[in-house]
Design a protein around this motif. Structure first.
Motif, PDB file in Angstrom:
ATOM      1  N   ARG A 193     -23.188  -9.823  11.149  1.00 27.72           N
ATOM      2  CA  ARG A 193     -24.169 -11.088  11.167  1.00 27.72           C
ATOM      3  C   ARG A 193     -23.222 -12.402  11.105  1.00 27.72           C
ATOM      4  O   ARG A 193     -22.162 -12.509  10.242  1.00 27.72           O
ATOM      5  N   LYS A 194     -23.181 -13.178  12.224  1.00 27.86           N
ATOM      6  CA  LYS A 194     -22.254 -14.412  12.214  1.00 27.86           C
ATOM      7  C   LYS A 194     -23.199 -15.752  12.118  1.00 27.86           C
ATOM      8  O   LYS A 194     -24.390 -15.857  12.810  1.00 27.86           O
ATOM      9  N   GLU A 195     -22.481 -16.559  11.660  1.00 28.90           N
ATOM     10  CA  GLU A 195     -23.012 -17.896  11.319  1.00 28.90           C
ATOM     11  C   GLU A 195     -21.813 -18.948  11.870  1.00 28.90           C
ATOM     12  O   GLU A 195     -20.935 -18.903  11.435  1.00 28.90           O
ATOM     13  N   ILE A 207     -18.501 -17.919  10.197  1.00 30.34           N
ATOM     14  CA  ILE A 207     -18.539 -17.221   9.004  1.00 30.34           C
ATOM     15  C   ILE A 207     -19.290 -15.847   9.460  1.00 30.34           C
ATOM     16  O   ILE A 207     -20.378 -15.939  10.052  1.00 30.34           O
ATOM     17  N   THR A 208     -18.584 -14.643   9.172  1.00 29.09           N
ATOM     18  CA  THR A 208     -19.138 -13.331   9.510  1.00 29.09           C
ATOM     19  C   THR A 208     -19.437 -12.627   8.129  1.00 29.09           C
ATOM     20  O   THR A 208     -18.466 -12.389   7.347  1.00 29.09           O
ATOM     21  N   TYR A 209     -20.748 -12.078   8.367  1.00 27.45           N
ATOM     22  CA  TYR A 209     -21.101 -11.269   7.179  1.00 27.45           C
ATOM     23  C   TYR A 209     -21.103  -9.723   7.775  1.00 27.45           C
ATOM     24  O   TYR A 209     -21.435  -9.518   8.683  1.00 27.45           O
TER      25      TYR A 209
END
Length: 105
Positions: free
Chosen positions: A54-56, A72-74
């Motif tokens: 998931r990327k923000e 930000i990559t989760y």
């Protein structure tokens, strides 16, 4: 056999069996996680094995044309024990999905 000696023997046997069971379970978890890290490939069709990322992306603009972009990559990483428990539970939970159609060769 005296009741006191029987109780001591029973406690020792219970300790031995529990130690063996936890050792086997720990070895299973350790070696299954070791195999996954060695190969580096996971089953891509299994959503439990490859949950995806998931990327923000946050962008902020400052005066004088300065732009700062933060990405930000989760990635959801499940511990081996969680994967083992989910797999064990999946054997007891009925699957009501329709069966896959037969593949043609």
């Amino acid at each position: 056999m005296e009741p006191a000696r029987a109780a001591v023997w029973n406690a020792r046997a219970a300790l031995l069996y529990s130690l063996g069971g936890w050792t086997a379970l720990g070895g299973l978890i350790y070696y299954s996680s070791l195999d996954n890290t060695k190969t580096g490939t996971e089953n891509e069709s299994d959503p439990e094995a490859n949950p995806g990322t998931r990327k923000e992306i946050h962008t902020k603009e400052y005066p004088f044309g300065l732009t700062v972009t933060t990405e930000i990559t989760y990635k959801e990483v499940q511990p081996p024990l969680t994967r083992l428990l989910r797999r064990a539970v999946s054997f007891f939970v009925p699957n009501d999905d329709p069966p896959d159609p037969p593949s043609e060769k």
